[in-house]
Structure formats: C-alpha cells, structure tokens
Scaffold this motif. Structure first.
Motif, short mmCIF file in Angstrom:
data_model
loop_
_atom_site.label_atom_id
_atom_site.label_comp_id
_atom_site.label_asym_id
_atom_site.label_seq_id
_atom_site.Cartn_x
_atom_site.Cartn_y
_atom_site.Cartn_z
N ASN A 63 -34.12 -15.55 -6.67
CA ASN A 63 -32.93 -15.11 -7.48
C ASN A 63 -31.54 -15.67 -6.91
O ASN A 63 -30.65 -14.84 -6.83
CB ASN A 63 -32.90 -13.64 -7.21
CG ASN A 63 -34.11 -12.90 -7.85
OD1 ASN A 63 -33.94 -12.79 -9.24
ND2 ASN A 63 -35.04 -12.86 -7.25
N SER A 64 -31.46 -16.79 -6.51
CA SER A 64 -30.43 -17.58 -6.01
C SER A 64 -29.12 -17.60 -6.68
O SER A 64 -28.03 -17.56 -6.42
CB SER A 64 -30.75 -19.09 -5.60
OG SER A 64 -31.20 -19.80 -6.76
N THR A 65 -29.23 -17.51 -8.06
CA THR A 65 -28.01 -17.51 -8.91
C THR A 65 -27.26 -15.97 -8.74
O THR A 65 -26.01 -16.13 -9.19
CB THR A 65 -28.40 -17.38 -10.55
OG1 THR A 65 -29.26 -16.33 -10.66
CG2 THR A 65 -29.10 -18.80 -10.85
N ILE A 66 -27.79 -14.92 -8.00
CA ILE A 66 -26.80 -13.95 -7.68
C ILE A 66 -25.74 -14.06 -6.43
O ILE A 66 -25.03 -13.42 -6.39
CB ILE A 66 -27.49 -12.69 -7.41
CG1 ILE A 66 -28.28 -12.62 -6.31
CG2 ILE A 66 -28.54 -12.34 -8.52
CD1 ILE A 66 -28.77 -11.17 -5.78
N PHE A 67 -25.91 -15.28 -5.94
CA PHE A 67 -25.44 -15.53 -4.59
C PHE A 67 -24.16 -16.47 -5.21
O PHE A 67 -24.23 -17.77 -5.25
CB PHE A 67 -25.84 -16.18 -3.59
CG PHE A 67 -27.10 -15.31 -3.09
CD1 PHE A 67 -26.82 -14.15 -2.25
CD2 PHE A 67 -28.29 -15.14 -3.62
CE1 PHE A 67 -27.57 -13.29 -1.55
CE2 PHE A 67 -29.13 -14.40 -3.03
CZ PHE A 67 -28.97 -13.34 -2.24
N LEU A 68 -22.86 -15.83 -5.54
CA LEU A 68 -21.98 -16.51 -6.29
C LEU A 68 -20.93 -17.22 -5.35
O LEU A 68 -20.54 -16.67 -4.29
CB LEU A 68 -21.17 -15.77 -7.16
CG LEU A 68 -22.03 -14.85 -8.08
CD1 LEU A 68 -21.18 -13.74 -8.98
CD2 LEU A 68 -22.54 -15.70 -9.32
N PRO A 69 -20.24 -18.46 -5.77
CA PRO A 69 -19.27 -18.98 -5.07
C PRO A 69 -17.73 -18.14 -5.02
O PRO A 69 -17.81 -17.38 -6.12
CB PRO A 69 -19.08 -20.32 -5.44
CG PRO A 69 -19.65 -20.11 -6.97
CD PRO A 69 -20.65 -19.11 -6.81
N ALA A 70 -17.05 -18.40 -4.33
CA ALA A 70 -15.73 -17.49 -4.21
C ALA A 70 -14.89 -18.22 -5.29
O ALA A 70 -14.90 -19.28 -5.72
CB ALA A 70 -15.04 -17.75 -3.04
N THR A 71 -14.38 -17.14 -6.11
CA THR A 71 -13.20 -17.76 -7.19
C THR A 71 -12.03 -17.83 -6.40
O THR A 71 -11.68 -17.33 -5.41
CB THR A 71 -13.31 -16.62 -8.33
OG1 THR A 71 -12.72 -15.42 -7.82
CG2 THR A 71 -14.44 -16.28 -9.05
N ALA A 72 -11.03 -18.40 -7.31
CA ALA A 72 -9.74 -18.40 -6.80
C ALA A 72 -9.38 -17.04 -6.40
O ALA A 72 -8.43 -16.91 -5.41
CB ALA A 72 -8.89 -19.15 -7.80
N ALA A 73 -9.54 -16.19 -7.38
CA ALA A 73 -8.86 -14.85 -7.12
C ALA A 73 -9.43 -14.11 -5.62
O ALA A 73 -8.66 -13.49 -5.12
CB ALA A 73 -9.20 -13.78 -8.21
N GLU A 74 -10.56 -14.37 -5.35
CA GLU A 74 -11.26 -13.92 -4.17
C GLU A 74 -10.86 -14.52 -3.18
O GLU A 74 -10.52 -14.06 -1.93
CB GLU A 74 -12.86 -14.15 -4.37
CG GLU A 74 -13.51 -13.25 -5.32
CD GLU A 74 -15.13 -13.46 -5.75
OE1 GLU A 74 -15.57 -13.84 -4.85
OE2 GLU A 74 -15.46 -13.34 -6.66
N THR A 75 -10.52 -15.88 -3.19
CA THR A 75 -9.84 -16.62 -1.97
C THR A 75 -8.50 -16.07 -1.61
O THR A 75 -8.12 -15.92 -0.49
CB THR A 75 -9.83 -18.08 -2.28
OG1 THR A 75 -11.41 -18.50 -2.55
CG2 THR A 75 -9.41 -18.97 -1.12
N GLU A 76 -7.86 -15.96 -2.94
CA GLU A 76 -6.39 -15.11 -2.52
C GLU A 76 -6.45 -13.96 -1.96
O GLU A 76 -5.77 -13.59 -0.88
CB GLU A 76 -5.73 -15.06 -3.97
CG GLU A 76 -4.22 -14.75 -3.81
CD GLU A 76 -3.77 -14.67 -5.24
OE1 GLU A 76 -3.18 -13.47 -5.69
OE2 GLU A 76 -3.80 -15.67 -5.97
#
Length: 156
Positions: A63-76
């Motif tokens: 189920n590796s696809t549930i582990f998402l990279p950070a978006t620009a909004a999240e990084t902000e």
C-alpha cells in the motif's frame, strides 16, 4: 473524513495480525481504497527504520501509494509551524544529527492542508510538544485508532 496516520498508529496496527483480525483489516483497507487513509513519506521511513512486524512491513509495501510526498502547501505550513518556537522541538536533536526521518510536522501539515484528521497514539499533555497539542493550537482534528474506529462506527 480523511485520516492522516502517524508512525505510532502504524506501529499499533502492526499488533493487529491480519490472520487474527480480518474484519478490522477489511474495514481499514476499505478506508484505504476510498483514499480516506493516507500518510506521508516520512512516516514510511520512520517505520522502516524501526523494528516493525513483518506483517505491517508487508502491508506497507503493498500500500505504498498512501505515503504521499509533501505538497507546496504542506511545506509552507511546516515553515509556519516552526515559526512557533516551542514547536521546533517536534524534531529531536538526534534526528537532526543523523538526518533521520522526522514525520510529525509533515503529518500535521498534511492534515491541515487537506482539512483531515490526524491519527496518532500520542496523548495530550499540558505544555508538551506532542502532535495532539500542536493540532489543538492550529485547530486540526486529532484522534487515535480507537477514535478512528468510533468515528467510523466499527464494532467487533
């Protein structure tokens, strides 16, 4: 409701062997399939660095696809979170020294950006730097696995 799971909740999930808890896993996998359970890449790294149970590691791999990279909004948002001096303690010194994964700020940021609920086994503690305390500060919903099951109406 979307749920963003912390490492601590995945570790607890590792104790629910799918052979012995098939109904739980059917329900949980239903949330995953409907994209209502997600997490962040840093959580996956934390779990893989720990001595997690093989059944959990197998599930994570499948189920590796549930582990998402950070978006620009999240990084902000992480930057905003760390602008509060006391919350800088979310990342421990040893994590910085070893360049280890530091999931907590990204879990919180993911929930904030998605208007989701954080799921963590950490508890609130007065004046502590814990996920539930930070969520309270920013008005983010936060619960544990028992709370997730209650919110979903699961009974076993």
């Amino acid at each position: 409701m979307t749920y963003v799971l912390d490492s601590s909740s995945f570790i607890v999930l590792g104790h629910f062997n799918p052979v012995h808890f098939p109904t739980f896993w059917n329900n949980f996998n239903g949330l995953v399939a409907s994209e209502r359970v997600i997490s962040v890449r840093e959580v996956r790294k934390e779990i893989e660095n720990q001595s997690a149970r093989q059944s959990l590691l197998d599930w994570i791999g499948a189920n590796s696809t549930i582990f998402l990279p950070a978006t620009a909004a999240e990084t902000e948002f992480v930057s905003r979170l760390f602008s509060v001096p006391r919350f800088q303690g979310l990342i421990k010194a040893r994590q910085l020294l070893k360049s280890g994964p530091a999931a907590d700020p990204f879990v919180i940021a993911s929930a904030y950006a998605r208007k989701a609920c954080v799921v963590t086994e950490e508890s609130r503690k007065l004046n502590a730097i814990r996920i539930p305390n930070v969520c309270d500060y920013f008005g983010i919903e936060c619960t544990n696995l028992d709370g997730l099951m209650e919110r979903e109406g699961w009974k076993f």
